[in-house]
Design a protein around this motif. Structure first.
Motif, PDB file in Angstrom:
ATOM      1  N   GLY A  45       0.812  -1.215   0.000  1.00 30.96           N
ATOM      2  CA  GLY A  45       0.000   0.000   0.000  1.00 30.96           C
ATOM      3  C   GLY A  45       0.840   1.257   0.000  1.00 30.96           C
ATOM      4  O   GLY A  45       0.426   2.295   0.536  1.00 30.96           O
ATOM      5  N   ILE A  46       2.024   1.169  -0.615  1.00 29.81           N
ATOM      6  CA  ILE A  46       2.964   2.285  -0.660  1.00 29.81           C
ATOM      7  C   ILE A  46       3.319   2.566  -2.116  1.00 29.81           C
ATOM      8  O   ILE A  46       3.525   1.640  -2.899  1.00 29.81           O
ATOM      9  CB  ILE A  46       4.246   1.944   0.137  1.00 29.81           C
ATOM     10  CG1 ILE A  46       3.912   1.718   1.621  1.00 29.81           C
ATOM     11  CG2 ILE A  46       5.295   3.038  -0.006  1.00 29.81           C
ATOM     12  CD1 ILE A  46       5.067   1.171   2.429  1.00 29.81           C
ATOM     13  N   GLU A  47       3.396   3.842  -2.484  1.00 28.13           N
ATOM     14  CA  GLU A  47       3.787   4.184  -3.843  1.00 28.13           C
ATOM     15  C   GLU A  47       5.299   4.049  -3.987  1.00 28.13           C
ATOM     16  O   GLU A  47       6.060   4.419  -3.090  1.00 28.13           O
ATOM     17  CB  GLU A  47       3.344   5.598  -4.194  1.00 28.13           C
ATOM     18  CG  GLU A  47       3.482   5.913  -5.682  1.00 28.13           C
ATOM     19  CD  GLU A  47       2.810   7.220  -6.087  1.00 28.13           C
ATOM     20  OE1 GLU A  47       2.655   7.440  -7.301  1.00 28.13           O
ATOM     21  OE2 GLU A  47       2.456   8.019  -5.199  1.00 28.13           O
ATOM     22  N   ASP A  48       5.726   3.507  -5.121  1.00 27.48           N
ATOM     23  CA  ASP A  48       7.141   3.259  -5.377  1.00 27.48           C
ATOM     24  C   ASP A  48       7.899   4.581  -5.529  1.00 27.48           C
ATOM     25  O   ASP A  48       7.602   5.378  -6.424  1.00 27.48           O
ATOM     26  CB  ASP A  48       7.280   2.418  -6.651  1.00 27.48           C
ATOM     27  CG  ASP A  48       8.693   1.902  -6.884  1.00 27.48           C
ATOM     28  OD1 ASP A  48       9.648   2.502  -6.379  1.00 27.48           O
ATOM     29  OD2 ASP A  48       8.829   0.907  -7.617  1.00 27.48           O
ATOM     30  N   ASP A  49       8.884   4.824  -4.660  1.00 32.60           N
ATOM     31  CA  ASP A  49       9.680   6.056  -4.712  1.00 32.60           C
ATOM     32  C   ASP A  49      10.309   6.268  -6.087  1.00 32.60           C
ATOM     33  O   ASP A  49      10.433   7.405  -6.548  1.00 32.60           O
ATOM     34  CB  ASP A  49      10.828   5.997  -3.685  1.00 32.60           C
ATOM     35  CG  ASP A  49      10.346   5.902  -2.254  1.00 32.60           C
ATOM     36  OD1 ASP A  49       9.195   6.269  -1.998  1.00 32.60           O
ATOM     37  OD2 ASP A  49      11.133   5.467  -1.396  1.00 32.60           O
ATOM     38  N   PHE A  50      10.721   5.182  -6.716  1.00 32.55           N
ATOM     39  CA  PHE A  50      11.385   5.265  -8.016  1.00 32.55           C
ATOM     40  C   PHE A  50      10.437   5.868  -9.061  1.00 32.55           C
ATOM     41  O   PHE A  50      10.808   6.767  -9.831  1.00 32.55           O
ATOM     42  CB  PHE A  50      11.844   3.871  -8.460  1.00 32.55           C
ATOM     43  CG  PHE A  50      12.826   3.858  -9.595  1.00 32.55           C
ATOM     44  CD1 PHE A  50      14.189   3.736  -9.354  1.00 32.55           C
ATOM     45  CD2 PHE A  50      12.404   3.972 -10.910  1.00 32.55           C
ATOM     46  CE1 PHE A  50      15.108   3.722 -10.397  1.00 32.55           C
ATOM     47  CE2 PHE A  50      13.303   3.962 -11.960  1.00 32.55           C
ATOM     48  CZ  PHE A  50      14.660   3.838 -11.706  1.00 32.55           C
ATOM     49  N   LEU A  51       9.201   5.378  -9.072  1.00 33.32           N
ATOM     50  CA  LEU A  51       8.219   5.874 -10.039  1.00 33.32           C
ATOM     51  C   LEU A  51       7.799   7.309  -9.720  1.00 33.32           C
ATOM     52  O   LEU A  51       7.550   8.104 -10.635  1.00 33.32           O
ATOM     53  CB  LEU A  51       6.997   4.954 -10.069  1.00 33.32           C
ATOM     54  CG  LEU A  51       7.263   3.503 -10.485  1.00 33.32           C
ATOM     55  CD1 LEU A  51       5.959   2.710 -10.533  1.00 33.32           C
ATOM     56  CD2 LEU A  51       7.978   3.435 -11.837  1.00 33.32           C
ATOM     57  N   VAL A  52       7.736   7.631  -8.438  1.00 29.18           N
ATOM     58  CA  VAL A  52       7.428   9.013  -8.047  1.00 29.18           C
ATOM     59  C   VAL A  52       8.511   9.947  -8.578  1.00 29.18           C
ATOM     60  O   VAL A  52       8.220  11.018  -9.130  1.00 29.18           O
ATOM     61  CB  VAL A  52       7.307   9.134  -6.518  1.00 29.18           C
ATOM     62  CG1 VAL A  52       7.192  10.599  -6.104  1.00 29.18           C
ATOM     63  CG2 VAL A  52       6.105   8.348  -6.012  1.00 29.18           C
ATOM     64  N   ARG A  53       9.758   9.545  -8.417  1.00 28.17           N
ATOM     65  CA  ARG A  53      10.875  10.373  -8.911  1.00 28.17           C
ATOM     66  C   ARG A  53      10.792  10.546 -10.422  1.00 28.17           C
ATOM     67  O   ARG A  53      10.944  11.660 -10.941  1.00 28.17           O
ATOM     68  CB  ARG A  53      12.223   9.743  -8.532  1.00 28.17           C
ATOM     69  CG  ARG A  53      13.427  10.524  -9.062  1.00 28.17           C
ATOM     70  CD  ARG A  53      14.739   9.829  -8.763  1.00 28.17           C
ATOM     71  NE  ARG A  53      14.842   8.527  -9.368  1.00 28.17           N
ATOM     72  CZ  ARG A  53      15.144   8.315 -10.660  1.00 28.17           C
ATOM     73  NH1 ARG A  53      15.336   9.339 -11.479  1.00 28.17           N
ATOM     74  NH2 ARG A  53      15.219   7.091 -11.124  1.00 28.17           N
ATOM     75  N   LEU A  54      10.546   9.460 -11.146  1.00 26.24           N
ATOM     76  CA  LEU A  54      10.450   9.560 -12.608  1.00 26.24           C
ATOM     77  C   LEU A  54       9.325  10.507 -13.025  1.00 26.24           C
ATOM     78  O   LEU A  54       9.489  11.314 -13.927  1.00 26.24           O
ATOM     79  CB  LEU A  54      10.207   8.172 -13.207  1.00 26.24           C
ATOM     80  CG  LEU A  54      11.390   7.196 -13.226  1.00 26.24           C
ATOM     81  CD1 LEU A  54      10.968   5.887 -13.875  1.00 26.24           C
ATOM     82  CD2 LEU A  54      12.586   7.781 -13.965  1.00 26.24           C
TER      83      LEU A  54
END
Length: 239
Positions: free
Chosen positions: A222-231
């Motif tokens: 239930g957590i958004e992927d930091d990597f995708l948020v950065r992209l």
């Protein structure tokens, strides 16, 4: 002083181990292998994660980078470009059998080199992100292999013969990917540059086994992927 060395690929699991180690040990070293793998982007990103971890934790990390050419052995989609990376496999397919992304005895080779490095710097705690759940079935990620290798280090080194004891720490061994992510976040892990994709492009393919298992883990946590948020924040498409 409690010292440890983390086998640090820059992926999600080893990033989790790094942040855990920074909480558990006074002095943390890392070793990152350039083994002539399919791509080098994970090494570039690993360096960025190390910088982030130092900023977040306020502790100095002692990095080591080691070059070894496992393409001379080949036999894996990660070291031989003529072998295709599997795509769009179901979770059942991923969890059955050993895929072509298995690099022959890679963890045994890495542990041998890390053990030598650890002995050189008098570090008796070795940490890795090996995992027996939500993984691709690699035999050198299993508990019996890791415990036997720990024994080998203690039998086969000068330090061991002098009564010093190496310990191989496996904090993630029996966690699902979602549990690893939650555990990492408890230790302030930042996954913005943790790289999992087998394809080696800046934007993950989303179709290889590593991408599928990672996406499953973040979804279940239930957590958004930091990597995708950065992209997304950087304006990349297809994320």
């Amino acid at each position: 002083m409690k010292k440890a060395i983390v086998i640090f690929s820059g992926g999600l699991d080893s990033t989790t181990c790094l942040f855990w180690a920074l909480d558990e040990f006074d002095e943390v070293h890392t070793i990152t292998f350039n083994y002539s793998q399919r791509h080098s982007i994970e090494i570039d990103f690993a360096k960025k994660t190390l910088q982030l971890a130092e900023q977040i934790k306020g502790k100095k990390i002692f990095p080591h980078f080691f070059n070894i050419d496992l393409s001379q052995i080949g036999g894996s989609a990660l070291t031989d470009s003529s072998i295709d990376v599997p795509k769009n496999r179901s979770i059942n397919e991923i969890e059955s059998g050993i895929p072509v992304t298995y690099v022959p005895f890679r963890n045994g080779i890495f542990l041998s080199i890390t053990g030598a490095m650890a002995e050189r710097y008098e570090i008796f705690n070795i940490i890795g992100g090996w995992n027996m759940l939500d993984y691709s079935g690699y035999p050198d990620c299993r508990e019996n292999f890791l415990r036997s290798f720990e024994q080998t280090l203690n039998y086969g080194t000068k330090a061991g013969s002098e009564g010093k004891t190496f310990t191989i720490h496996t904090p993630l061994l029996k966690m699902k990917k979602s549990q690893i992510i939650v555990f990492g976040k408890k230790h302030q892990a930042n996954y913005s540059y943790s790289y999992s994709c087998y394809e080696g492009k800046e934007t993950p393919c989303g179709k290889c086994d590593a991408c599928i298992l990672r996406a499953k883990g973040f979804k279940e946590a239930g957590i958004e992927d930091d990597f995708l948020v950065r992209l997304r924040n950087e304006g990349h498409n297809n994320t």
